[in-house]
Scaffold this motif. Structure first.
Motif, short mmCIF file in Angstrom:
data_model
loop_
_atom_site.label_atom_id
_atom_site.label_comp_id
_atom_site.label_asym_id
_atom_site.label_seq_id
_atom_site.Cartn_x
_atom_site.Cartn_y
_atom_site.Cartn_z
N ASP A 170 0.84 -1.16 -0.23
CA ASP A 170 0.21 0.13 0.08
C ASP A 170 1.29 1.54 -0.24
N VAL A 171 2.19 1.30 0.97
CA VAL A 171 2.54 2.67 0.55
C VAL A 171 3.83 2.78 -0.69
N ALA A 173 2.25 1.94 -3.41
CA ALA A 173 1.51 2.07 -4.21
C ALA A 173 0.90 3.84 -3.94
N ASP A 174 1.05 4.34 -3.01
CA ASP A 174 0.87 5.62 -2.47
C ASP A 174 1.83 6.39 -2.67
N LEU A 175 3.29 6.04 -3.28
CA LEU A 175 4.12 6.84 -3.60
C LEU A 175 4.21 6.38 -5.18
N LYS A 176 3.64 5.95 -6.17
CA LYS A 176 3.77 5.54 -7.74
C LYS A 176 4.40 4.98 -7.50
N ARG A 246 8.23 3.60 3.30
CA ARG A 246 8.55 4.57 2.73
C ARG A 246 9.75 4.74 3.06
N THR A 294 -2.22 -6.54 -5.46
CA THR A 294 -2.25 -6.08 -6.31
C THR A 294 -3.34 -6.12 -7.30
#
Length: 294
Positions: A170-171, A173-176, A246, A294
């Motif tokens: 999930d992290v 995905a948030d950071l592309k 992150r 995913t």
């Protein structure tokens, strides 16, 4: 010679007296004595018996007329007087009732009760009916945030390991980050902590945070066994799985051409481990886990 009768003598005397009086009155009717002569003549009229009889008769008539008028009053005047008295009495009763608390006193039953005229009928005009207020729409209750279902473990992982793998994905995905970067991150966590958030026996502070066991590799903590002494961050930050993930992705971005490196080469470029080839064994399982998340 006949004897003189006393009655005739008195009559003769009266005639001589009247004659003398008449002569006197006649004499006073001329010249300056006209006014006294008239007064004397009026006095004689007043003192005469016929005048007194007429006067008495007139007085009696006047008294009779007055008595008749008093005893037979005008009916209309009487009704008006009675009505006024009754209205005044009713008004007095109303005033007494309005200024004190004694409501038990009633008018005298012997006195006639006033006849009240019916009050005029007041026509009440109905007020216009207000339109009924529209009911306010009920606010739709906001749906309570539901906890997303926990991912089903795959690749032989436990539920706790699968939950930590989901945090890493999930992290990313948030950071592309691309999918390959997620496989590198999951494979690195499998090698370093077996996907468990570990405290350190060297750092007692690390045990004050939520953890899933402990290790003894120097001051390494968390999913990626990052060392506070190497500048990765504070113990508190590194014990948070999302923050630790992150930091890993940000360090991977700084590796030139990491996309062209192998999974093992990219992970070693970030971790600088004493066992660089150990990450390769986790590539297949890490790929399966990322595909499931995913």
């Amino acid at each position: 010679m006949h004897p003189i009768d006393p009655f005739e003598q008195n009559q003769a005397g009266s005639r001589s007296s009247d004659h003398s009086t008449e002569s006197l009155l006649t004499e006073r009717t001329i010249g300056r004595h006209r006014t006294p002569a008239r007064r004397w003549r009026g006095a004689a009229l007043v003192t005469s018996a016929p005048f007194r009889v007429a006067l008495a008769t007139g007085v009696c008539c006047c008294l009779g007329v007055t008595a008749f008028a008093v005893s037979r009053p005008d009916a209309e005047g009487t009704d008006r007087a009675v009505r006024e008295a009754l209205v005044d009495r009713a008004a007095e009763v109303d005033r007494r009732a309005s200024r004190d608390l004694e409501r038990s006193a009633l008018p005298d039953p012997l006195s006639p009760s006033p006849t009240l005229s019916p009050s005029p009928t007041v026509s009440t005009v109905p007020s216009p009916t207000k339109p009924a207020a529209k009911p306010k729409p009920k606010a739709t209750p906001k749906p309570k945030p539901t906890t997303p279902p926990r991912p089903r473990p795959v690749a032989g992982l436990s539920q706790r390991q699968m939950d930590n793998a989901k945090v890493i994905v999930d992290v990313g995905a948030d950071l592309k980050m691309p999918r390959r970067a997620m496989v590198v991150a999951v494979a690195t966590a499998m090698q370093e902590s077996n996907l468990h958030n570990l405290a350190s026996d060297v750092l007692p502070e690390s045990h004050s945070y939520t953890n899933q066991g402990s290790g003894s590799d120097h001051d390494s903590v968390g999913l990626f066994q990052q060392r506070p002494s190497s500048g990765w961050g504070t113990v508190r930050e590194l014990m948070q799985p999302a923050h630790a993930a992150r930091l890993f992705y940000e360090a991977l971005r700084e590796v030139p051409g990491w996309e062209n490196l192998s999974i093992t080469g990219a992970a070693q470029a970030v971790q600088i481990s004493a066992y660089p080839d150990a990450y390769a064994q986790h590539e297949q399982r890490a790929t399966t886990v990322v595909s499931a998340l995913t």
